[in-house]
Design an enzyme around this catalytic site. Structure first.
Site, mmCIF file in Angstrom:
data_model
loop_
_atom_site.group_PDB
_atom_site.id
_atom_site.type_symbol
_atom_site.label_atom_id
_atom_site.label_comp_id
_atom_site.label_asym_id
_atom_site.label_seq_id
_atom_site.Cartn_x
_atom_site.Cartn_y
_atom_site.Cartn_z
ATOM 1 N N CYS A 159 56.961 14.344 66.832
ATOM 2 C CA CYS A 159 58.072 15.065 66.222
ATOM 3 C C CYS A 159 59.380 14.412 66.662
ATOM 4 O O CYS A 159 59.738 14.438 67.848
ATOM 5 C CB CYS A 159 58.055 16.539 66.633
ATOM 6 S SG CYS A 159 59.393 17.503 65.883
ATOM 7 N N CYS A 171 61.978 17.367 67.904
ATOM 8 C CA CYS A 171 61.729 17.964 69.221
ATOM 9 C C CYS A 171 61.429 16.916 70.285
ATOM 10 O O CYS A 171 61.353 17.257 71.476
ATOM 11 C CB CYS A 171 60.562 18.952 69.134
ATOM 12 S SG CYS A 171 60.870 20.357 68.049
ATOM 13 N N CYS A 225 58.576 23.659 62.419
ATOM 14 C CA CYS A 225 59.110 24.601 61.447
ATOM 15 C C CYS A 225 60.579 24.275 61.208
ATOM 16 O O CYS A 225 61.386 24.318 62.143
ATOM 17 C CB CYS A 225 58.954 26.041 61.938
ATOM 18 S SG CYS A 225 59.687 27.257 60.816
ATOM 19 N N CYS A 270 62.788 27.644 61.911
ATOM 20 C CA CYS A 270 62.969 27.991 63.329
ATOM 21 C C CYS A 270 63.467 26.805 64.155
ATOM 22 O O CYS A 270 63.922 26.984 65.282
ATOM 23 C CB CYS A 270 61.660 28.507 63.917
ATOM 24 S SG CYS A 270 61.050 30.021 63.149
ATOM 25 N N CYS A 317 58.784 23.221 67.235
ATOM 26 C CA CYS A 317 57.378 22.959 66.962
ATOM 27 C C CYS A 317 56.578 24.194 67.366
ATOM 28 O O CYS A 317 56.760 24.727 68.466
ATOM 29 C CB CYS A 317 56.897 21.731 67.737
ATOM 30 S SG CYS A 317 57.402 20.161 66.988
ATOM 31 N N HIS A 345 55.639 30.107 58.006
ATOM 32 C CA HIS A 345 56.831 30.865 58.382
ATOM 33 C C HIS A 345 56.907 32.092 57.485
ATOM 34 O O HIS A 345 56.955 31.969 56.258
ATOM 35 C CB HIS A 345 58.095 30.018 58.227
ATOM 36 C CG HIS A 345 59.336 30.749 58.645
ATOM 37 N ND1 HIS A 345 59.784 30.755 59.957
ATOM 38 C CD2 HIS A 345 60.204 31.516 57.940
ATOM 39 C CE1 HIS A 345 60.883 31.487 60.034
ATOM 40 N NE2 HIS A 345 61.157 31.961 58.826
ATOM 41 N N CYS A 346 56.912 33.256 58.097
ATOM 42 C CA CYS A 346 56.863 34.508 57.345
ATOM 43 C C CYS A 346 58.256 35.130 57.270
ATOM 44 O O CYS A 346 58.809 35.541 58.304
ATOM 45 C CB CYS A 346 55.892 35.488 58.004
ATOM 46 S SG CYS A 346 55.745 37.059 57.118
ATOM 47 N N CYS A 382 57.888 32.594 62.793
ATOM 48 C CA CYS A 382 56.748 31.738 62.485
ATOM 49 C C CYS A 382 55.462 32.426 62.932
ATOM 50 O O CYS A 382 55.426 33.073 63.985
ATOM 51 C CB CYS A 382 56.872 30.387 63.192
ATOM 52 S SG CYS A 382 57.778 29.169 62.231
#
Length: 238
Positions: free
Chosen positions: A45, A48, A59, A62, A65, A72-73, A79
């Site tokens: 990543c 990050c 994500c 957010c 990671c 993602h809700c 997440c």
């Protein structure tokens, strides 16, 4: 999974992509990382600045990671991943039962409205609205909960259902499928009395997950399970 300062500096100063992949591969040898990118490289990543553990994804909402990220809700504004996937499933189950309870208790008043026994105009609106909303959410949650139950039975996340995880031998949609019972235990734990309670009981730490290949080495019968299923589907009557 974060790189040391020296490794990070060496990686950032290197401009050749193939050498960068080699640097990541050297670091990943010390970690229990078995999934790869589409071109066979180590999953890293850039935002990050860490080597992604298996089933971990970044994500964009957010900006972190997430271990065993599912999706993602927006409904819970968070997440869904390793740390809260069991709670998300229980949230769906509780909501499903609550909508069913509301619909069942309001239905008798809907019958009275339908037969003309309910004369209060304001009550008519409340009964119709409440029944409609309860039934609508019940149907929606039923499909969503059923889909996630299927994912749990196969030990897949929503992301893995759309894009199979890539291992050193290539993509494998059943790479983490350990069998129905063990798949349930991965999410809900071994103590069945805790399955329906909002108590953390998932197995593991979210950084490493048992893989099908390791289970096949211990139990060769599992190696032929998927082949038996495919043969049963592809077999044509004579």
């Amino acid at each position: 999974y974060h790189m040391s300062y020296a490794d990070k500096e060496r990686y950032e100063n290197e401009e050749r992509p193939e050498v960068q992949r080699q640097i990541l591969a050297e670091i990943a040898r010390k970690l229990p990382v078995y999934t790869r990118t589409g071109n066979g490289g180590v999953r890293f990543c850039d935002r990050c600045q860490l080597i992604k553990p298996d089933r971990c994804h970044h994500c964009s909402v957010c900006a972190i990671c997430v271990l065993k990220m599912d999706h993602h809700c927006p409904w819970v504004n968070n997440c869904i991943g390793f740390s809260n996937y069991k709670f998300f499933l229980l949230f769906l189950a509780y909501s499903l039962l609550y909508c069913l309870y509301i619909a069942a208790t309001v239905f008798k008043y809907f019958i009275k409205y339908w037969t003309g026994e309910l004369t209060n105009g304001r009550s008519k609106f409340h009964v119709l609205f409440l029944l409609f909303v309860a039934v609508m959410f019940f149907v929606s949650l039923m499909f969503l909960f059923g889909y996630h139950c299927w994912l749990v039975s196969r030990n897949r996340s929503t992301l893995e259902a759309f894009s199979a995880p890539v291992f050193q031998n290539g993509p494998d949609k059943n790479g983490f499928n350990l069998g129905f019972v063990k798949n349930l235990q991965q999410v809900f734990g071994e103590e069945k009395k805790l399955w329906l309670l909002p108590i953390a009981s998932s197995q593991g730490d979210g950084h490493f997950f048992p893989m099908r290949a390791l289970c096949e080495a211990q139990n060769p019968l599992l190696a032929n399970e998927e082949q038996w299923e495919d043969d049963g589907i592809d077999e044509e009557p004579h």
